[in-house]
Write a protein that holds these residues in place. Structure first.
Motif, PDB file in Angstrom:
ATOM      1  N   SER A 268       2.744  14.450 -82.144  1.00 27.86           N
ATOM      2  CA  SER A 268       3.096  15.863 -82.053  1.00 27.86           C
ATOM      3  C   SER A 268       1.863  16.714 -81.733  1.00 27.86           C
ATOM      4  N   SER A 269       0.738  16.407 -82.377  1.00 25.98           N
ATOM      5  CA  SER A 269      -0.483  17.181 -82.122  1.00 25.98           C
ATOM      6  C   SER A 269      -0.996  16.941 -80.711  1.00 25.98           C
ATOM      7  N   PHE A 270      -0.825  15.734 -80.201  1.00 22.96           N
ATOM      8  CA  PHE A 270      -1.247  15.432 -78.831  1.00 22.96           C
ATOM      9  C   PHE A 270      -0.452  16.270 -77.836  1.00 22.96           C
ATOM     10  N   LEU A 271       0.781  16.567 -78.206  1.00 24.73           N
ATOM     11  CA  LEU A 271       1.654  17.381 -77.348  1.00 24.73           C
ATOM     12  C   LEU A 271       1.490  18.876 -77.612  1.00 24.73           C
ATOM     13  N   GLY A 272       0.530  19.237 -78.482  1.00 24.18           N
ATOM     14  CA  GLY A 272       0.190  20.637 -78.681  1.00 24.18           C
ATOM     15  C   GLY A 272       0.697  21.284 -79.950  1.00 24.18           C
ATOM     16  N   ASP A 273       1.419  20.546 -80.786  1.00 26.09           N
ATOM     17  CA  ASP A 273       1.948  21.109 -82.026  1.00 26.09           C
ATOM     18  C   ASP A 273       1.233  20.460 -83.209  1.00 26.09           C
ATOM     19  N   GLU A 274       0.318  21.179 -83.824  1.00 29.61           N
ATOM     20  CA  GLU A 274      -0.498  20.637 -84.916  1.00 29.61           C
ATOM     21  C   GLU A 274       0.109  20.872 -86.296  1.00 29.61           C
ATOM     22  N   ARG A 275       1.285  21.474 -86.373  1.00 31.40           N
ATOM     23  CA  ARG A 275       1.864  21.813 -87.678  1.00 31.40           C
ATOM     24  C   ARG A 275       2.116  20.589 -88.551  1.00 31.40           C
TER      25      ARG A 275
END
Length: 189
Positions: free
Chosen positions: A172-179
């Motif tokens: 998810s963080s790799f795709l831009g969502d670090e939540r």
């Protein structure tokens, strides 16, 4: 497994990484790698300045019994699940940039719990997108993050760690969502 084209790290005609004990079966190599890196992970961590050189020392420490290139940045382009990681010609520059930012933030020493979780998630997401080594990035990231958290006064409780949740959060963080990653780190504090 990583996607790599014309990979000099592998035995010819295979996707098995060349290794110090000449294991040519992937399942056997996976078991050996897991065993020896687990032993190394229980040993004291390398000393250093929490910079990119220190980070490479963590990789070298964990994988020194498996790969002769342990601690050295990869020289091939790799991808996972169709997503490319930093091209090797930019790894050094991006590592220097990322760790300079970490130093400018005083290694998160002055952060509240919430700010630490958020800052550490961003740092880890950036580090993962660089993916400096041919293999062992996740284990090195976890070892370094654990040390960084300790040094910053926010020790992690790794017994709460769920590997599947970590993988989902990293993707998810790799795709831009670090939540998810932020929440995962917060749950480990």
């Amino acid at each position: 497994m990583y996607d790599a084209v014309s990979d000099p790290y592998c035995y010819p005609g295979t996707t098995v990484l060349r290794n110090l004990v000449d294991i040519r079966d992937q399942a056997t190599l996976d078991r050996y790698e897991a065993e020896v890196t687990a032993v190394r992970a229980e040993q004291p961590v390398p000393s250093g300045k929490l910079d990119h050189v220190h980070y490479s020392a963590f990789h070298r420490h964990l994988f020194q019994d498996v790969y002769d290139w342990a601690g050295h940045y990869r020289t091939v382009r790799i991808a996972k699940g169709g997503s490319a990681f930093c091209y090797p010609e930019y790894i050094e520059q991006q590592m220097v940039r990322l760790f300079a930012s970490l130093q400018a933030d005083d290694h998160f020493r002055r952060c509240s719990r919430e700010d630490f979780a958020s800052s550490a998630a961003h740092f880890l997401a950036e580090l993962n997108s660089i993916h400096p080594f041919r293999e062992g990035n996740g284990r090195t990231q976890l070892a370094f993050l654990t040390h960084l958290a300790e040094v910053s006064g926010h020790p992690l409780h790794l017994k709460r760690l769920d590997p599947a949740a970590v993988m989902a959060a990293m993707i998810s963080s790799f795709l831009g969502d670090e939540r998810q990653l932020r929440d995962l780190i917060d749950a480990l504090l």
